[in-house]
Every structure is written in structure tokens, then in C-alpha cells.
Design an enzyme around this catalytic site. Structure first.
Site, PDB file in Angstrom:
ATOM      1  N   CYS A  19       0.853  -1.175   0.000  1.00  0.00           N
ATOM      2  CA  CYS A  19       0.000   0.000   0.000  1.00  0.00           C
ATOM      3  C   CYS A  19       0.891   1.228   0.000  1.00  0.00           C
ATOM      4  O   CYS A  19       2.087   1.144   0.240  1.00  0.00           O
ATOM      5  CB  CYS A  19      -0.844   0.048   1.264  1.00  0.00           C
ATOM      6  SG  CYS A  19      -2.017  -1.304   1.393  1.00  0.00           S
ATOM      7  N   GLY A  45      -0.531   0.370  -5.035  1.00  0.00           N
ATOM      8  CA  GLY A  45      -1.845  -0.208  -4.765  1.00  0.00           C
ATOM      9  C   GLY A  45      -2.884   0.384  -5.683  1.00  0.00           C
ATOM     10  O   GLY A  45      -2.983   1.603  -5.792  1.00  0.00           O
ATOM     11  N   ASN A 119       0.414   0.674   5.735  1.00  0.00           N
ATOM     12  CA  ASN A 119       1.127  -0.092   4.714  1.00  0.00           C
ATOM     13  C   ASN A 119       1.852  -1.208   5.436  1.00  0.00           C
ATOM     14  O   ASN A 119       2.684  -0.942   6.293  1.00  0.00           O
ATOM     15  CB  ASN A 119       2.132   0.820   3.984  1.00  0.00           C
ATOM     16  CG  ASN A 119       3.087   0.053   3.103  1.00  0.00           C
ATOM     17  OD1 ASN A 119       2.754  -1.024   2.612  1.00  0.00           O
ATOM     18  ND2 ASN A 119       4.283   0.583   2.904  1.00  0.00           N
ATOM     19  N   GLY A 120       1.520  -2.449   5.118  1.00  0.00           N
ATOM     20  CA  GLY A 120       2.213  -3.559   5.773  1.00  0.00           C
ATOM     21  C   GLY A 120       1.252  -4.634   6.207  1.00  0.00           C
ATOM     22  O   GLY A 120       0.121  -4.708   5.722  1.00  0.00           O
ATOM     23  N   TYR A 259      11.849  -4.520  -7.005  1.00  0.00           N
ATOM     24  CA  TYR A 259      10.657  -4.402  -7.839  1.00  0.00           C
ATOM     25  C   TYR A 259       9.639  -3.353  -7.394  1.00  0.00           C
ATOM     26  O   TYR A 259       9.111  -2.619  -8.212  1.00  0.00           O
ATOM     27  CB  TYR A 259       9.973  -5.777  -7.905  1.00  0.00           C
ATOM     28  CG  TYR A 259       8.627  -5.756  -8.566  1.00  0.00           C
ATOM     29  CD1 TYR A 259       8.489  -5.500  -9.936  1.00  0.00           C
ATOM     30  CD2 TYR A 259       7.461  -5.964  -7.835  1.00  0.00           C
ATOM     31  CE1 TYR A 259       7.231  -5.473 -10.537  1.00  0.00           C
ATOM     32  CE2 TYR A 259       6.207  -5.950  -8.440  1.00  0.00           C
ATOM     33  CZ  TYR A 259       6.107  -5.694  -9.784  1.00  0.00           C
ATOM     34  OH  TYR A 259       4.875  -5.659 -10.379  1.00  0.00           O
TER      35      TYR A 259
END
Ligand code: SF4
Length: 478
Positions: A19, A45, A119-120, A259
Site C-alpha cells: 500500500c 496499490g 502499509n504492511g 521491484y
């Protein structure tokens, strides 16, 4: 199946980003800047987007399913007046892709309203939730993020910082949180520093973002990364730093370099493009190939491909062209037309590859399906030989810290050796970057990075309950 069916085929078989979080305090254009910040983080996201705002009284929220451009229009932005804002783009790493799970999550507790963006992934969310539910808490979503909301409410007798410090001691996992109240914007990073979070400055305003490319977009300057276990508290008086949780073994997600992150972002002071290029150089030293040209799978492998070409002294060429307008949602081809999925997204440049021995650089292979299609595309366009070079080690283990990867059983490198994979993808040769080479390319110590998806060494214990749908499963069982 409706016309907005999400196609996995066209996503080129990559791990999906977690995210993106963006926040700003004390700016008259806070809402619009957050909107642009989320645009810069869109690659992290694409399932939902949302912005929470405040003018000092109450919190407004607008969120929905889809890309930032689909969720927000002029009217939605005008409705969202505020001098502080917190935005989020989501790919679901925990919980289903439904609007109730879109973030930021706004809750009311005894001290007022609060917006949370995460995020996570919290690896012990299910255990905490089971306990809280037994004690009477009622959950609205299947997000692990909501666990923090309930803990804040529970520890909320004192001020918010105390409530957060108490709550964070209970949480385990990789996380970066943004929290907005009427009085303050807070950024928090997990004690291992697994997920990224940076602090920036725009004039007199402070900004938080998952990646520094968002600072560039809004004209902010990068100040620094938020440290592992640190809580930065931003209000009208500036920024305060609190070590909310004792830092643990530092293990930044190495896949951000490989990436996830945008090449124009700087992570931990290192530019992502430069690191990827060095990975390509290292790969050329470890696994050279006799070839006429080097090409990369757009976009994330182009930096590594250019590094490979420079090191090998082989011309770098654009051998594959990406259609940038194929989003995550499109009408999925039926079985008969399934091969079109990759062709929609990528096409081989026949003029460049015909009759040539090609080195194809890609950043990773997950299931191997897309690699096979791409090799086939190049062969059909006339490539004489295709030598596949992967700028990361074989991807063998699932991630539990905020990245959605396939289960280990679907990861081709977990099931097969390199020779078998080479045959399956139809390459003339296949080689991966070594773990040592990967770390050398970054230029810092191996111990500083999470390499769990390559070596299974998880810095934080992961239970069988830590997967993406753990909270849905828990709800069904109860
Ligand atoms: Fe990143 Fe892999 Fe570690 Fe997950 S397991 S945090 S993707 S390095």
C-alpha cells in the site's frame, strides 16, 4: 463475471505491492497535494484509494474502489476542504478487496475522531483480534489495521501518543502507519524498519510518504527516513520524534529495491534506479551470455537491463513495448483467448529482435507463466536465442510482512530447480542473481535486509494465521 473482473493474467505475474501512504500537515492545499501524492504512489496499490482531511474540527473521509483517478473527481476534492490530510492507496494484503476495507479507516474514540492508514501486515492481528472480540470489541472490517484502532481505544485513557506507544508494544509485523486527528499527523514505522516511510518538508509544512517520489511530485524536499520503531508527531509546532518501540534487528524489505519502489525514489538514502542498475551489472558478471542485444521487461526491469548491457558490453535495446493503458480491471479473455492477456500488456519489437540472440532481463519470476509467454513473444518475433537473466535470487518463500505473494506451492522456484524452470519458460539459458550479489549491489551489510522470500529467514516469527485472509477465516470460524 462482470466487465470489471480483475485479471491476474495481465499483471505479469509479479508480487503485488502493499500500500502507499501520504500525509501532510499545515497546508492550505493539503487535499489536492495528497491527491497528487497518491498519484505518485499509485504503483503501490490499485484496488482502492482514500483521503481523510481535517480543518481542526472533525475528520472528513472520501474513499472508494479503483484508481485515484476513478475515486476522486473535482467535486470530491472540493468537498474535502482541509489544512491537513492523510491519503492511502491499497492493494489488499489483509482482508478482501471491498469498499469497507478501503483506507484510511476513520474511528471515533473517547478523545475524538482519528483516521488510520496502513502499509504492511500485522502477523499477530488474528490473535489480538480474537482476544479483543472475546472481551467484547466489535469489528467493522476484516483489516488488520482495525486491530490498532481498537487497541488505541483501549489504551486511550491518556493522550494519543501514550495510547499508541502502549498499542505498538503489542503489535508484530511489518508496518508503516499514518494517523490523522484534528490536532496532529503521526507517522510510525515498525521496529525492524521493514516497510518504508519518509519525512519531507514543503515550505513550512511537513509531509509523510511511503516513497520519496511522492515528495518530488508535490515539490517537497526529503528530510529523512522515519527510523525503525520511531513515531514522528507533526503539528503546528513542527515535528517531534518519539522512540515508540525499541528498535529490533533492522531488516528493510530488499524487494522494495528489486521491484516495488519507483526507480526515482530513494530508499534509505539509495536511489532505486542506481541500485537496480548495479544488480544488472552484478548479474552480468555472475551470468554472462553470448548475445547481440540486451532488453528488459518494462518497466521495473529496465534499470537492471541497462546495467547488464553496460557491464557486458552488449547493446541495450527496447525489445518489448508495454501498453500503459491496460489497468488492473478489464474484461478477462475466455480460455480460448487467454494468451492475449500478456499480449495486451506487452508486445515484442520485431524490427529489433528478429534474427538476434537476446538477453532478456527480468526482476523476478513468481509462477513462471508470464516468463514463458514473454519468451514465446520474442521467439515469435524472430529472436534466434533468448537468454533469461533474473536480477534477484530464486523466489521461494511467501511474504508475511505486507506484500501479497502467491503461496509457496505456487512459487515455481519453491517447486522446481533452475534447469526445470529454464525448460518450462522455454529459454535457451536461465540464470538468477545470487543472494550475495544482490546484497553487494546494494552496497550495505546483508544483516540489514529482509531476504526471507529468498532464504526463508523470517526476522519476525510468522504463524500459520498470518496470511491475507486470516481475519476473514477467523470471522467465519467464530
Ligand atoms: Fe520483502 Fe520478501 Fe521480506 Fe516480504 S519476505 S518483506 S517481500 S524481502
Amino acid at each position: 463475471m462482470d466487465s470489471r473482473t480483475v485479471s491476474r493474467e495481465v499483471e505479469l505475474d509479479k508480487p503485488r505491492e502493499a500500500c502507499g501512504v501520504f500525509g501532510i500537515w499545515g497546508h492550505p492545499d493539503a487535499v489536492r497535494l495528497t491527491y497528487y501524492g497518491l498519484y505518485a504512489l499509485q504503483h503501490r496499490g490499485q484496488e482502492s484509494a482514500g483521503i481523510a482531511t481535517t480543518q481542526g474540527q472533525g475528520i472528513n473521509i472520501h474513499k472508494g474502489m479503483g484508481l485515484v483517478s476513478e475515486v476522486f473527481d473535482e467535486a470530491a476534492l472540493k468537498d474535502q476542504e482541509g489544512t491537513a490530510a492523510l491519503g492511502h492507496v491499497r492493494y489488499s494484503t489483509t482482508g478482501s478487496s471491498v469498499v469497507v476495507n478501503a483506507q484510511p479507516l476513520v474511528i471515533r474514540y473517547r478523545k475524538g475522531a482519528l483516521a488510520l492508514a496502513h502499509n504492511g501486515n500485522l502477523v499477530n492481528a488474528r490473535q489480538i483480534r480474537d482476544k479483543l472480540e472475546k472481551e467484547g470489541s466489535i469489528f467493522q472490517t476484516t483489516l488488520d489495521t482495525e486491530v490498532l484502532a481498537h487497541l488505541i481505544a483501549r489504551y486511550g485513557q491518556g493522550d494519543l501518543e501514550e495510547a499508541l506507544s502502549g498499542s505498538l508494544k503489542v503489535l508484530k509485523g511489518g508496518y508503516a502507519f499514518g494517523i490523522l486527528t484534528e490536532k496532529v499527523l503521526i507517522g510510525i514505522r515498525d521496529p525492524h524498519g521493514i516497510r518504508p516511510l519518509s519525512l519531507g518538508k514543503l515550505g513550512n509544512s511537513w509531509v509523510l510518504a511511503s516513497e520519496t517520489c511522492a515528495f518530488d511530485t508535490v515539490g517537497a524536499e526529503t528530510a529523512r527516513d522515519v527510523n525503525p520503531g520511531e513515531m514522528v508527531v507533526i503539528d503546528d509546532n513542527g515535528v517531534r520524534s518519539i522512540q515508540a518501540v525499541k528498535p529490533g534487528r533492522r531488516v528493510f524489505c530488499i524487494f522494495e529495491y528489486i521491484y516495488f519502489a519507483r526507480p526515482d525514489s530513494n530508499l534509505d538514502g539509495l536511489n532505486v534506479h542506481a541500485v537496480r542498475k548495479e544488480m544488472g551489472r552484478q548479474l552480468a558478471r555472475e551470468a554472462p551470455a553470448d548475445a547481440d542485444l540486451v532488453t528488459g521487461v518494462p518497466d521495473s526491469s529496465l534499470s537492471a537491463a541497462s546495467g547488464f548491457a553496460e557491464e557486458a558490453g552488449i547493446p541495450y535495446e527496447i525489445g518489448l513495448v508495454k501498453n500503459r493503458y491496460v489497468g488492473r480491471t478489464f474484461i478477462q479473455p475466455d480460455q480460448k483467448l487467454r494468451a492475449l492477456g500478456v499480449r495486451l500488456k506487452l508486445n515484442a519489437l520485431e524490427k529489433v529482435v528478429r534474427g538476434k540472440r537476446v538477453v532478456l532481463v527480468d526482476d523476478s519470476i513468481v509462477r513462471g507463466t508470464t516468463s514463458r509467454h514473454i519468451v514465446q513473444l520474442l521467439r515469435e518475433a524472430g529472436a534466434q536465442e533468448v537468454h533469461v537473466r533474473i536480477s534477484s535470487p530464486p523466489y521461494r518463500y511467501s511474504c508475511y510482512y505486507g506484500i501479497d505473494t502467491s503461496a509457496s506451492a505456487e512459487l515455481i522456484a519453491a517447486q522446481k530447480g533452475i534447469t526445470d524452470i529454464e525448460r518450462l519458460v522455454g529459454a535457451d539459458s536461465l540464470a538468477y542473481l545470487s543472494t550475495e550479489g544482490l546484497v553487494r549491489a546494494i552496497g550495505r551489510g546483508k544483516a540489514d535486509y529482509c531476504l526471507a522470500c529468498f532464504n526463508g529467514d523470517y526476522a519476525i516469527d510468522v504463524s500459520a494465521d498470518a496470511g491475507k485472509f486470516a481475519l476473514e477465516t477467523s470471522r467465519l470460524r467464530s
